[in-house]
Design an enzyme around this catalytic site. Structure first.
Site, PDB file in Angstrom:
ATOM      1  N   GLU A 280       0.973  -5.833  -3.197  1.00 25.31           N
ATOM      2  CA  GLU A 280       0.036  -5.852  -2.076  1.00 25.31           C
ATOM      3  C   GLU A 280      -1.391  -5.533  -2.547  1.00 25.31           C
ATOM      4  OE1 GLU A 280       1.738  -5.023   2.154  1.00 25.31           O
ATOM      5  OE2 GLU A 280       0.555  -3.277   1.613  1.00 25.31           O
ATOM      6  N   HIS A 301      24.722  -6.964 -15.284  1.00 27.88           N
ATOM      7  CA  HIS A 301      25.904  -7.777 -14.982  1.00 27.88           C
ATOM      8  C   HIS A 301      25.589  -8.909 -14.011  1.00 27.88           C
ATOM      9  CE1 HIS A 301      28.753  -4.969 -16.997  1.00 27.88           C
ATOM     10  NE2 HIS A 301      27.719  -4.160 -16.819  1.00 27.88           N
ATOM     11  N   LYS A 415       1.865 -12.750  10.856  1.00 28.74           N
ATOM     12  CA  LYS A 415       1.913 -11.940  12.088  1.00 28.74           C
ATOM     13  C   LYS A 415       1.266 -12.710  13.234  1.00 28.74           C
ATOM     14  CE  LYS A 415       1.519  -7.459   9.831  1.00 28.74           C
ATOM     15  NZ  LYS A 415       0.616  -6.345   9.604  1.00 28.74           N
TER      16      LYS A 415
HETATM   17  O1  PA5 Z   1       0.367  -0.544   2.690  1.00 32.32           O
HETATM   18  C1  PA5 Z   1       0.150  -0.981   3.813  1.00 32.32           C
HETATM   19  O2  PA5 Z   1      -0.981  -0.983   4.305  1.00 32.32           O
HETATM   20  C2  PA5 Z   1       1.266  -1.540   4.672  1.00 32.32           C
HETATM   21  O3  PA5 Z   1       2.470  -1.595   3.998  1.00 32.32           O
HETATM   22  C3  PA5 Z   1       1.464  -0.679   5.906  1.00 32.32           C
HETATM   23  O4  PA5 Z   1       1.776   0.622   5.500  1.00 32.32           O
HETATM   24  C4  PA5 Z   1       2.564  -1.218   6.796  1.00 32.32           C
HETATM   25  O5  PA5 Z   1       2.262  -2.515   7.176  1.00 32.32           O
HETATM   26  C5  PA5 Z   1       2.739  -0.358   8.033  1.00 32.32           C
HETATM   27  O6  PA5 Z   1       1.553  -0.241   8.733  1.00 32.32           O
HETATM   28  P1  PA5 Z   1       1.346   0.882   9.808  1.00 32.32           P
HETATM   29  O7  PA5 Z   1       1.418   2.204   9.139  1.00 32.32           O
HETATM   30  O8  PA5 Z   1      -0.015   0.619  10.392  1.00 32.32           O
HETATM   31  O9  PA5 Z   1       2.435   0.721  10.827  1.00 32.32           O
END
Ligand code: PA5
Length: 430
Positions: A280, A301, A415
């Site tokens: 990410e 395995h 989304k």
């Molecule tokens: O690292 C990130 O920004 C994402 O993985 C968020 O943590 C995840 O989408 C959850 O978001 P939120 O904490 O706003 O629900």
């Protein structure tokens, strides 16, 4: 402090001239918070800024939860749950003997899983820790609504209010508004710490403490990491050294995949956490390594054949501890029908270590080089320190790649499509 070593001939051909030229500036940019996404560098010294009062509040709440409930439902997704789960499973294992259960929900839209969790929790005395920085993420929001209903149905609204603990933004978001209105106990996710760096905030600390793990030792590990991995010279800083090597393996040696590997099955979620941290942070503008994960010897395995002999696309980054948390000894057997007496009296950790040495040799002698990141033991202190090591490595590596480590614009597209299909107000014409 972790020990970082490199294994395999691919490292011999790497040319560090680019790191010599740019590395110090990047390190300075991180320290002085002048790079892209610099308003999300709060994790750099967050642990040092945590006060004893903050820690005590989390520790006391966790104590209350452990003594008054049989289980905690941790409701969150991505950065809002992966770190806590990684720490809890790695340190406590899958079958902790204290009888307190931690269940993760809101990390999926699977109706089958969610239905089973509701069923399971309906037979337990449980509390909820709902964790969401935005306060609007669909998966945890839906799961939270379902579990809240269950609590209210079973015990009434007053009881439910006291059994809900919300970790969210200081001021904004639907979860924050609800917490204020209903009077839930809340913990703050700081503005300047993004989800995937938030395991060192109440996002991780509260569930970790609820699992009975010493969060003071964990925080000490993070605080020591702030010093251990701060040197601007990559040769003296294991986090930057590892980051530089993984960057060059990608850029010069043309590897496309980094496989995080552990030899402890209960550490699998650390690799899931790492996949999020790097993928990410770096996967932008058509760039970056793809991070994958493996647990050895389990996956030897299944994927072992490919790693040894398939297309030469991946290198490994192995997290290895020198001492296991627990051990067992292979018993002797008079009949020896299974021909295993050559291992009688041996610890299973000894056999696992030999598997590690053998595999490292087999894979690095072929075409998969390996970074090895070694810690002494998977305890709270060392894991806190290890998490921080990877934070620093991620920031340095992403800046080398030329991307902003702290945003994730790409995750919004699906989304938006989904919200349109679901008829969410405001998304009709998108
Ligand atoms: O690292 C990130 O920004 C994402 O993985 C968020 O943590 C995840 O989408 C959850 O978001 P939120 O904490 O706003 O629900």
């Amino acid at each position: 402090m972790v020990t970082y070593t490199r294994h395999g001939k691919a490292f011999d051909s790497l040319d560090f001239i680019e790191i010599e030229e740019r590395g110090q500036d990047i390190a300075k940019m991180i320290e002085e918070r002048t790079g892209a996404g610099n308003d999300f560098l709060g994790w750099l010294d967050y642990a040092s800024r945590l006060t004893e009062r903050d820690i005590e509040d989390i520790a006391k709440t966790a104590d209350y939860i452990r003594h008054n409930y049989d289980a905690l439902a941790v409701v969150g997704i991505g950065g809002s749950y992966l770190g806590a789960r990684a720490a809890i499973e790695a340190i406590k294992g899958f079958f902790p003997d204290d009888g307190f259960e931690i269940i993760y929900v809101g990390n999926t839209l699977s109706s089958t899983y969610t239905n089973q969790v509701i069923n399971h929790l309906s037979r337990k005395k449980f509390a909820i820790n709902v964790i969401s920085k935005s306060g609007t993420t669909t998966e945890p929001a839906v799961a939270f609504r379902l579990l809240k209903e269950l609590l209210i149905e079973k015990y009434g609204k007053e009881y439910a209010r006291k059994a809900i603990f919300a970790t969210t933004d200081r001021a904004k978001g639907a979860l924050k508004s609800e917490a204020v209105k209903e009077g839930y106990k809340t913990f703050v996710i700081p503005d300047d710490v993004g989800g995937r760096f938030s395991v060192i905030t109440p996002v991780g600390l509260l569930p970790i403490a609820c699992a009975g793990i010493d969060i003071r030792a964990f925080i000490k590990g993070v605080r020591d990491g702030e010093k251990d991995y701060s040197d601007h010279d990559y040769k003296k800083n294991p986090a930057y050294n590892y980051a530089a090597n993984r960057y060059l393996l990608h850029k010069q040696a043309k590897f496309s995949t980094e496989m995080f590997v552990s030899y402890e099955i209960q550490e699998k979620m650390i690799e899931e956490w790492l996949k999020q941290l790097f993928d990410e942070s770096e996967g932008k503008d058509g760039k970056a390594l793809l991070c994958a994960s493996g647990v050895f010897t389990t996956d030897l395995h299944s994927m072992g054949q490919f790693i040894q002999d398939g297309s030469p696309v991946l290198f490994e980054t192995i997290i290895k501890e020198t001492q296991p948390i627990l051990d067992v000894t292979v018993p002797s057997d008079v009949d020896n029908l299974d021909n295993l007496n050559y291992l009688a009296g041996r610890k299973l950790s000894y056999i696992n270590d030999k598997a590690y040495i053998a595999t490292l040799d087999a894979h690095t002698s072929s075409h998969s080089p390996a970074n090895v990141i070694e810690i002494e033991k998977m305890d709270a202190y060392n894991l806190g320190n290890l998490f921080y090591f990877f934070f620093r490595a991620t920031a340095y590596s992403a800046y080398l790649l030329g991307v902003n480590p702290f945003n994730q614009p790409g995750v919004e597209i699906y989304k938006s499509n989904m919200f349109k299909l679901l008829g969410k107000p405001g998304y009709e014409n998108k």
